[in-house]
Design a protein around this motif. Structure first.
Motif, PDB file in Angstrom:
ATOM      1  N   THR A  76       0.817  -1.214   0.000  1.00  0.00           N
ATOM      2  CA  THR A  76       0.000   0.000   0.000  1.00  0.00           C
ATOM      3  C   THR A  76       0.853   1.267   0.000  1.00  0.00           C
ATOM      4  OG1 THR A  76      -0.112   0.044   2.421  1.00  0.00           O
ATOM      5  CG2 THR A  76      -1.899  -1.089   1.280  1.00  0.00           C
ATOM      6  N   ILE A  78       0.417   5.468   1.486  1.00  0.00           N
ATOM      7  CA  ILE A  78      -0.367   6.386   2.307  1.00  0.00           C
ATOM      8  C   ILE A  78      -0.923   7.494   1.421  1.00  0.00           C
ATOM      9  CG2 ILE A  78      -0.219   8.102   4.159  1.00  0.00           C
ATOM     10  CD1 ILE A  78       1.915   6.290   5.458  1.00  0.00           C
ATOM     11  N   GLU A  80      -3.502   9.741   2.979  1.00  0.00           N
ATOM     12  CA  GLU A  80      -4.026  10.772   3.882  1.00  0.00           C
ATOM     13  C   GLU A  80      -3.529  10.496   5.291  1.00  0.00           C
ATOM     14  OE1 GLU A  80      -8.241  12.153   5.892  1.00  0.00           O
ATOM     15  OE2 GLU A  80      -8.237  10.535   4.436  1.00  0.00           O
ATOM     16  N   GLY A  85      -7.433   9.827  11.402  1.00  0.00           N
ATOM     17  CA  GLY A  85      -7.166   8.519  10.829  1.00  0.00           C
ATOM     18  C   GLY A  85      -6.178   8.609   9.684  1.00  0.00           C
ATOM     19  N   GLY A  87      -5.350   7.185   5.831  1.00  0.00           N
ATOM     20  CA  GLY A  87      -5.895   6.535   4.648  1.00  0.00           C
ATOM     21  C   GLY A  87      -4.771   5.936   3.823  1.00  0.00           C
ATOM     22  N   VAL A  88      -4.954   4.703   3.389  1.00  0.00           N
ATOM     23  CA  VAL A  88      -3.988   4.052   2.514  1.00  0.00           C
ATOM     24  C   VAL A  88      -4.739   3.443   1.332  1.00  0.00           C
ATOM     25  CG1 VAL A  88      -2.325   3.549   4.357  1.00  0.00           C
ATOM     26  CG2 VAL A  88      -4.019   1.838   3.766  1.00  0.00           C
ATOM     27  N   LYS A  89      -4.007   3.256   0.253  1.00  0.00           N
ATOM     28  CA  LYS A  89      -4.592   2.593  -0.912  1.00  0.00           C
ATOM     29  C   LYS A  89      -3.634   1.511  -1.372  1.00  0.00           C
ATOM     30  CE  LYS A  89      -2.626   5.283  -4.653  1.00  0.00           C
ATOM     31  NZ  LYS A  89      -2.850   5.796  -5.977  1.00  0.00           N
ATOM     32  N   THR A 102      -9.125   0.925  -1.026  1.00  0.00           N
ATOM     33  CA  THR A 102      -8.637   1.881  -0.046  1.00  0.00           C
ATOM     34  C   THR A 102      -9.007   1.390   1.347  1.00  0.00           C
ATOM     35  OG1 THR A 102     -10.644   3.223  -0.183  1.00  0.00           O
ATOM     36  CG2 THR A 102      -8.812   3.833  -1.631  1.00  0.00           C
ATOM     37  N   TYR A 103      -8.241   1.822   2.323  1.00  0.00           N
ATOM     38  CA  TYR A 103      -8.427   1.357   3.698  1.00  0.00           C
ATOM     39  C   TYR A 103      -8.200   2.517   4.659  1.00  0.00           C
ATOM     40  CZ  TYR A 103      -7.412  -2.976   1.193  1.00  0.00           C
ATOM     41  OH  TYR A 103      -7.417  -4.003   0.289  1.00  0.00           O
ATOM     42  N   ARG A 104      -8.777   2.419   5.853  1.00  0.00           N
ATOM     43  CA  ARG A 104      -8.533   3.379   6.935  1.00  0.00           C
ATOM     44  C   ARG A 104      -7.913   2.622   8.098  1.00  0.00           C
ATOM     45  NH1 ARG A 104      -8.702   8.645   6.414  1.00  0.00           N
ATOM     46  NH2 ARG A 104      -9.523   9.049   8.473  1.00  0.00           N
TER      47      ARG A 104
END
Length: 128
Positions: A76, A78, A80, A85, A87-89, A102-104
């Motif tokens: 992944t 980063i 955000e 929190g 955010g990653v994708k 995407t994930y938090r």
């Protein structure tokens, strides 16, 4: 999460936020933008500032491994970072047209998101 009231924002000369400094036991603990303490024991104020400024923000562009709910590690990036929190994708290797997940993850970062080299197991990617 909201930042602890004791954390003091530290900005570079150009006003870019590079982390926080927390007064602890007569010294200071520097925290990076992912909420990770960058020293194991309190240091003096100047050392905390210098550490954060030398660290900068470049590590945010690194590749990370995320522990998915199925137990696999996913490659992944980063996208955000805030106290609300992280955010990653899924790493799309620069393909802006790729559909990616995407994930938090919580702030401060926990052991579900680690630098790629520190992943304790194989890391998967649909794009390799």
């Amino acid at each position: 999460m909201t930042l602890p009231e004791s954390w003091i924002a530290h900005r570079r000369e150009d006003r870019e936020l590079v982390g926080w400094i927390d007064p602890v036991d007569g010294g200071f603990i520097p925290y990076d933008l992912l909420g990770r303490p960058r020293t194991s024991a309190p240091v003096d104020w100047l050392a905390a500032e210098e550490l954060l400024e030398e660290l900068g923000i470049g590590y945010l562009a690194d590749v990370y491994a995320l522990l998915a709910e199925d137990g696999d590690w996913i490659r992944t990036r980063i996208v955000e970072v805030s106290p609300a929190g992280i955010g990653v994708k899924e790493d799309d290797f620069g393909d802006i047209g790729a559909a990616v997940s995407t994930y938090r993850v919580p702030f401060p970062i926990d052991d579900r998101l680690v630098p790629l080299a520190e992943a304790p197991g194989p890391v998967r990617s649909r794009f390799l």
